[in-house]
Design an enzyme around this catalytic site. Structure first.
Site, PDB file in Angstrom:
ATOM      1  N   CYS A 171       0.708  -1.134  -0.028  1.00 58.92           N
ATOM      2  CA  CYS A 171       0.039   0.001  -0.136  1.00 58.92           C
ATOM      3  C   CYS A 171       1.021   1.209   0.159  1.00 58.92           C
ATOM      4  O   CYS A 171       2.165   1.340   0.684  1.00 58.92           O
ATOM      5  CB  CYS A 171      -1.056  -0.117   1.376  1.00 58.92           C
TER       6      CYS A 171
ATOM      7  N   SER B 150       3.045  -2.118   4.210  1.00 57.14           N
ATOM      8  CA  SER B 150       3.094  -0.503   3.769  1.00 57.14           C
ATOM      9  C   SER B 150       4.379  -0.097   2.859  1.00 57.14           C
ATOM     10  O   SER B 150       5.494  -1.148   3.061  1.00 57.14           O
ATOM     11  CB  SER B 150       2.920   0.259   5.105  1.00 57.14           C
ATOM     12  N   ASP B 151       4.291   1.157   2.328  1.00 57.88           N
ATOM     13  CA  ASP B 151       5.546   1.429   1.959  1.00 57.88           C
ATOM     14  C   ASP B 151       6.253   2.066   3.175  1.00 57.88           C
ATOM     15  O   ASP B 151       5.608   2.171   4.253  1.00 57.88           O
ATOM     16  CB  ASP B 151       5.126   2.829   0.846  1.00 57.88           C
ATOM     17  N   CYS B 152       7.434   2.446   3.218  1.00 60.10           N
ATOM     18  CA  CYS B 152       8.437   2.525   4.043  1.00 60.10           C
ATOM     19  C   CYS B 152       8.072   3.961   4.611  1.00 60.10           C
ATOM     20  O   CYS B 152       8.655   4.948   4.072  1.00 60.10           O
ATOM     21  CB  CYS B 152       9.809   2.250   3.779  1.00 60.10           C
TER      22      CYS B 152
END
Length: 734
Positions: free
Chosen positions: A271, A304-306
């Site tokens: 995401c 998640s993206d970071c």
């Protein structure tokens, strides 16, 4: 052969890098990176898990994962600490159960790539580097995509067996390249949803398939959803809210992710940072659960993206407390947080009642199930013996060269200037900031290649006397090198100008504000081309387009080639095309706009169709009616082709392609549907509904192609009504 120990004249050896972390700062939500010392070992070989249902290989992976999460881990005296530690990309070990820590974050966009989970400190010192995605996609060869991702997964398993990589790889990037300024468009297959969907399906299958029981590696489709802005119009990717109509979501932005799940059966999705229509992606149950899991049948984990979880609270301001944020993301369907937010706050969120225990457990279960499917709790898999000898094999290197060649696109060839004959060319002037630049071949999200071949080195494979002059920098006002470049062109039989972009101009975190060719490159091209003694070939290396209309129209520039970022063999592939060893077959998967286009549309405008309310002029070949430099699908050959009428039968499109020229060559054939009311009231101008390749046709030869129909079109109202016609497109005929 010794793995990846190769020597080529003029090739340079790439240094290990960490391109992802270098320029990013996530403050409190900094990603957790585990050292190589925390290598994974099977917890089922020792107590206390040995002998439990978790380790019973006669049971299903689902039952085993359920036992581990809901019985073994839940049975710990401090189970909340265990769950909390497992929730991040740098997952903590569970000491009481002898479960090691695990780094979920490994990269493999166009080869195993530098990332927290990957290192080159063991016996494997380099991996095969394929072209950047935007280059490979120009081949319109999805069998090639599947073959190269199969090689990537083999090398990934080999590295994992040597504790040099994880098994969860966060690739491919299948976002739509909707705006030419986007710094990460280079990572994507392009602007067309069908091409991106086909790429996603074939890449994921090559990464994951190979056994009926186990995943070879886990492939992650990213960035879900509506992600295509880094920093523009007063927004950053961390706070941007993409306002997207239902039509554009279903027609454009979500399509590739649907086929990632449905066609590729991907085991992971990422995401994105941004919000869509007011809801941050990683806290959006509509896209993460309703669409992805319930409607499309996705069966994997969502990371998640970071730093994106931190964004939910602190940049989007969607939540106002850590507890509410933890519940929002896990409740929406996210499972792993790249970053430390949930590893710091999950326990307290559950204890306070802000987050539900069963929600957290469901996320840990889904992530654990993927680890089970990877064989991380079993003694062996079909790939357990892979090692250094399986990396950079001769067939893999040949495939990398083939991919680089197939991605090269010939855009202009006045008076059949190309191909050159090295028997009659004794000297070349090789000019430009990318002319002797090895690093530009890599693109971003790359690993360590065994070698990188520059254009200079590639040309020297054909002609010994190659006079390199930089001429100008990539992007500066310094023109002091132009006179030397002009002098070189006056003396040489042929002049090759290698211009374009590099990662300083387009990259993660950095969008362009203009699509004009940067710095003083245009001035250099103009002066050199006017003075050159012999033919002038312009080579553009870039991910996104640059406005080269002046040179398209110039009588002083005889030929133009675009090659994207063509990988470790880039310079050789370009030279092979220039000298005719390979007849070009590539066709661009993005529109090359005039630089004035970006004056007419803001980057934060997500509308694909022209929209008077937002003053949007439309995007891409489907919806932009204005003049362009080169349209989507542009690409020429050294021979000529004719494509016949298109017929449809049993869900397939058929057409005959004939080589009408005097040279053998391959052809990528595109089939469009053109509505009768094209361009009226938001109706698309045309839509790609099929594509295929004739890999090699003898002069005068022909081949009938059978092509899959774009499923969204086949199952949609347009196909039912057929208020339009099919149109085939051969190379050179857009």
């Amino acid at each position: 052969m010794k793995t990846c120990v190769l020597a080529l004249i003029g090739a340079t050896f790439a240094a290990p890098i960490d391109p992802i972390l270098a320029d990013l700062n996530w403050a409190e939500d900094a990603p957790q990176v585990l050292s190589a010392a925390e290598a994974w070992s099977n917890p089922c070989t020792k107590s206390p898990l040995k002998g439990t249902p978790t380790c019973d290989t006669s049971k299903s992976f689902e039952d085993r994962a359920h036992d581990l999460v809901y019985t073994q881990e839940k049975g710990l005296s401090d189970y909340l600490t265990a769950y909390q530690g497992l929730s991040g990309n740098g997952a903590s070990g569970v000491t009481e159960l002898n479960i090691p820590g695990y780094q979920w974050w490994s990269e493999a966009l166009h080869g195993v790539a530098g990332s927290p989970g990957v290192n080159y400190n063991g016996p494997i010192k380099a991996t095969t580097m394929f072209p950047q995605v935007i280059t490979t996609a120009a081949s319109f060869n999805m069998s090639l995509v599947n073959m190269l991702s199969t090689v990537i997964s083999t090398e990934a398993r080999a590295m994992n067996n040597n504790n040099q990589a994880g098994l969860t790889f966060w690739a491919p990037n299948i976002n739509i390249f909707r705006d030419p300024r986007w710094g990460r468009g280079q990572e994507t297959p392009g602007e067309d949803p069908f091409v991106n969907a086909a790429y996603a399906t074939n890449f994921v299958k090559g990464m994951q398939d190979g056994d009926d029981k186990y995943l070879k590696v886990s492939s992650c489709c990213k960035h879900y959803a509506d992600y295509s802005l880094e920093n523009a119009d007063g927004y950053s990717r961390h706070n941007f809210n993409a306002v997207v109509s239902d039509y554009d979501q279903n027609d454009t932005y979500l399509v590739a992710f649907k086929y990632c799940a449905v066609g590729g059966d991907a085991s992971s999705v990422m995401c994105s940072y941004n919000a869509e229509n007011g809801v941050p992606s990683c806290a959006n149950p509509l896209i993460l659960t309703t669409d992805l899991r319930d409607d499309w049948g996705f069966n994997g984990y969502i990371t998640s993206d970071c730093g994106a979880v931190n964004d939910v609270q602190n940049n989007h301001h969607y939540t106002n407390s850590t507890g509410a944020t933890v519940q929002a993301v896990f409740g929406a369907g996210m499972d792993i947080n790249c970053g430390s937010y949930t590893q710091k706050n999950t326990k307290s969120a559950v204890q306070s009642g802000a987050a539900k225990l069963e929600t957290v457990q469901a996320s840990i279960y889904r992530a654990t199930l993927v680890q089970m499917r990877l064989g991380m709790f079993d003694d062996s898999t079909p790939w357990s013996k892979y090692g250094a000898s399986d990396v950079c094999t001769a067939p893999s290197l040949q495939l990398a060269l083939d991919a680089s060649r197939q991605g090269v696109v010939l855009l202009k060839n006045n008076k059949n200037t190309l191909p050159l004959d090295n028997k009659t060319v004794s000297s070349i002037a090789n000019i430009g900031p990318n002319a002797n630049n090895n690093g530009v071949m890599e693109g971003n999200y790359h690993g360590t290649a065994p070698f990188l071949i520059s254009v200079q080195t590639g040309l020297q494979m054909y002609v010994k006397n190659v006079n390199y002059q930089m001429g100008v920098d990539m992007n500066s006002k310094n023109t002091s090198g132009i006179p030397a470049a002009v002098s070189a062109a006056k003396e040489a039989d042929v002049t090759i100008l290698v211009m374009g972009l590099d990662q300083s101009q387009e990259s993660e975190g950095h969008d362009r504000s203009s699509i004009a060719i940067p710095g003083e490159q245009s001035d250099c091209i103009t002066q050199v081309a006017a003075a050159a003694k012999g033919p002038v070939i312009l080579v553009i290396l870039s991910g996104g387009c640059v406005d080269i209309s002046a040179f398209r129209d110039s009588d002083n520039v005889d030929a133009i080639i675009w090659a994207g970022y063509p990988g470790m063999y880039g310079g050789q592939a370009i030279a092979d095309v220039i000298f005719g060893r390979f007849n070009p077959t590539g066709r661009i998967t993005q529109t090359f706009y005039l630089s004035s286009y970006t004056d007419d549309i803001k980057m934060d405008d997500m509308n694909m169709r022209p929209n008077s309310a937002t003053s949007s002029v439309g995007r891409g070949y489907r919806y932009y009616p204005g003049k362009v430099v080169y349209p989507f699908g542009s690409g020429m050959s050294y021979t000529t082709f004719e494509c016949g009428d298109v017929t449809e039968s049993n869900g397939k499109l058929m057409t005959t392609v004939k080589n009408t020229g005097s040279v053998d060559g391959g052809a990528a054939v595109l089939v469009y549907f053109v509505p009768n009311k094209a361009g009226e009231n938001g109706v698309e101008l045309k839509r790609l509904v099929g594509f295929g390749r004739a890999d090699m046709l003898k002069a005068g030869g022909s081949q009938q192609l059978s092509m899959d129909i774009y499923p969204e079109f086949l199952n949609g109202q347009e196909h039912k009504d057929m208020d339009g016609k099919y149109m085939s497109s051969c190379p050179g005929a857009m």
